[in-house]
Design an enzyme around this catalytic site. Structure first.
Site, short mmCIF file in Angstrom:
data_model
loop_
_atom_site.label_atom_id
_atom_site.label_comp_id
_atom_site.label_asym_id
_atom_site.label_seq_id
_atom_site.Cartn_x
_atom_site.Cartn_y
_atom_site.Cartn_z
N LYS A 112 -13.54 9.06 -5.06
CA LYS A 112 -12.47 9.96 -4.62
C LYS A 112 -12.85 11.43 -4.75
CE LYS A 112 -8.94 6.51 -4.81
NZ LYS A 112 -9.82 5.41 -5.29
C1 LIG Z 1 -9.74 4.18 -4.76
C2 LIG Z 1 -10.86 3.29 -5.06
C3 LIG Z 1 -11.15 2.20 -4.24
C4 LIG Z 1 -10.30 1.83 -3.04
O1 LIG Z 1 -10.42 2.77 -2.01
P1 LIG Z 1 -9.30 2.83 -0.86
O2 LIG Z 1 -9.67 3.98 -0.02
O3 LIG Z 1 -8.01 3.03 -1.59
O4 LIG Z 1 -9.34 1.53 -0.16
C5 LIG Z 1 -12.25 1.42 -4.55
N1 LIG Z 1 -13.00 1.69 -5.65
C6 LIG Z 1 -12.75 2.72 -6.46
C7 LIG Z 1 -13.61 2.95 -7.65
C8 LIG Z 1 -11.67 3.57 -6.18
O5 LIG Z 1 -11.43 4.59 -6.99
#
Ligand SMILES: *Cc1c(COP(=O)(O)O)cnc(C)c1O
Length: 496
Positions: A112
């Protein structure tokens, strides 16, 4: 060509990119989508010689068409700098028989960061462009990683405040510690008694509360969202799919035009949707493999065409994917429905009232390039062990879900294209689950002993993000019921 952003739930003229970034969610509850998906105007061959930042500009300029070149480059420069521990920003590691696209080299060691290190700059630039006078209050629900990444992105950014809600018992100890130790007067963190969907539903409700918005305005504030529903989150995520393909091409790991599959550990459907956009823009991607954990709503959806959230919510070792409502799927539905906002709105209304909806055969046909898979807790742990024992590379739990599904996908389809697996978190973020998957003797070890041991056995340095919280002080200790979220916001902003 200028791009406008439309709601997935009603027809209209559309608004500019900067307005869509400011607004987050459309007033009708829909998500903003570009009126068309642009195609790359430089070749992959040319892109293969570019840095991450240059690639980011080439991709983002096509979506954020009302930003000037200077504005956009300035945002990119501020985002993708020394906060990342590698110059490549998103390096590819070949391990076993797949390419792991490491998206965890930013401030909070999870993917993120890729979007949330640039969003604050896009947002403040957008506010300036639209003569916004009010201070921006970011409101976020998190299943763990968004929270810290958003806090890190917005902390100390002038003209912004940020409030983060997380499920008190639904995130890892390290995730929680990362959030509650966040410094910065403009930050506020609250644990709620409930799960991630409760937090997200609460936040959505507050966004749709017109009376509260007016009260905020009187006090000189306006809400905006940092959740993955914001188009300012989605667009920066397209970049690394373009970048990784171009990188493989530049290093002659693949031939021009050769197709790859992309495997994405999925929760809210943002990351994999970005891969779909990259494909539509001209990156030769064959299958988009959507990997779920035991909360396998999406797996069932791709099997049957029915999305059904009426099921038990599971807490797994990949908490950032513990989600029953994948918000960003709405953007794909809109597209595969032939951009039919009415149909999309009616499906979303079914979801609201019945907790489920059924798509048409036509829609199902239009998303045949998606493959849904899932991994159980046992399979996830076994995959961590398998990859570690075969080559010494340590996967985090989320990446392991994807890696396990990748194996499955290859077996079931016989597809032999190279696979790029989105590696969404550093194993140091989920140390306990990772280490006990490798050897059950680690069960009784303390969290930070495990961190040091992981560094030893994986032969990787302990990331700065982890070192920082070893001795950090807890500065946020607010906990509330899910009905009390508004009151928490009022308290932070000194509203009555
Ligand atoms: C948020 C997240 C996901 C999922 O991603 P999306 O875009 O919500 O599908 C997968 N792995 C990690 C470590 C995350 O922080």
């Amino acid at each position: 060509m200028a791009i406008h952003y439309l709601s997935t739930r009603s027809e209209g003229e559309g608004i500019t990119a900067s307005q869509a970034i400011l607004q987050g969610l459309s007033k009708d509850g829909g998500l903003f989508v570009p009126d068309h998906i642009p195609t790359l105007d430089v070749s992959l061959e040319e892109l293969s010689k570019m840095s991450y930042q240059e690639t980011a500009y080439e991709v983002m300029k096509l979506y954020l068409t009302d930003f000037t070149k200077e504005e956009l480059q300035n945002c990119i420069e501020k985002a993708y700098d020394k906060k990342f521990d590698t110059e490549e920003i998103a390096p590819l590691t070949y391990a076993e028989d797949a390419y792991y696209l490491e998206l965890f080299h930013g401030a909070t060691i999870a993917f993120k960061d890729m979007a949330l290190s640039i969003l604050p700059h896009l947002l403040t630039t957008a506010a300036r462009k639209n003569q916004i006078k009010e201070e921006i209050v970011i409101l976020t629900a998190t299943s763990g990683d968004t929270g810290k990444a958003a806090l890190a992105g917005f902390a100390g950014v002038e003209g912004t405040k940020i409030v983060v809600f997380y499920p008190k018992n639904g995130v890892s100890p390290i995730q929680e510690k990362q959030m509650v130790t966040q410094v910065g007067d403009n930050t506020y963190v609250v644990g709620i008694h409930g799960n991630f969907d409760d937090a997200q539903t609460g936040v959505k409700k507050i966004f749709n509360d017109a009376a509260f918005a007016e009260e905020m305005k009187q006090a000189g504030y306006r809400f905006s969202s940092a959740n993955s529903i914001n188009i300012g989150r989605l667009v920066p995520q397209i970049v690394y799919y373009v970048y990784s393909y171009a990188k493989l091409l530049g290093e002659e790991k693949i031939k021009a035009g050769e197709k790859v599959n992309v495997v994405v550990p999925t929760g809210n459907f943002g990351n994999i949707l970005a891969a779909h956009y990259a494909k539509e823009m001209g990156v030769p991607i064959d299958r988009l493999v959507c990997a779920s954990n035991e909360n396998k709503v999406l797996f069932d959806f791709f099997q049957s065409g029915t999305y059904d959230r009426n099921r038990e919510f599971m807490l797994t070792s990949s908490p950032s994917m513990d989600i029953l409502i994948s918000s960003n799927l709405e953007r794909l539905l809109y597209e595969v429905a032939g951009r039919d906002a009415k149909l999309c709105a009616s499906l979303m209304s079914d979801l609201q009232t019945k907790g489920s909806y059924v798509i048409t055969d036509e829609m199902k046909k239009n998303m045949a390039d998606f493959f849904g898979g899932y991994a159980s807790e046992e399979e996830t742990a076994a995959e961590i062990k398998r990859v570690y024992e075969s080559c010494g590379y340590v996967l985090d739990t989320h990446t392991a879900v994807a890696s396990s599904v990748c194996q499955d996908f290859r077996k079931k389809t016989g597809n032999t294209n190279p696979c790029i697996i989105a590696s969404t978190a550093s194993p140091f973020k989920f140390t306990r689950s990772v280490m006990t998957a490798i050897d059950s003797k680690y069960d009784s070890w303390s969290d930070f002993d495990l961190v040091d041991e992981l560094s030893k056995i994986g032969n990787v340095e302990v990331p700065k993000a982890i070192e920082e919280i070893r001795n950090a002080k807890v500065v946020h200790d607010h906990v509330c019921e899910k009905e009390e979220m508004v009151n928490q916001i009022k308290a932070f902003l000194n509203l009555k």
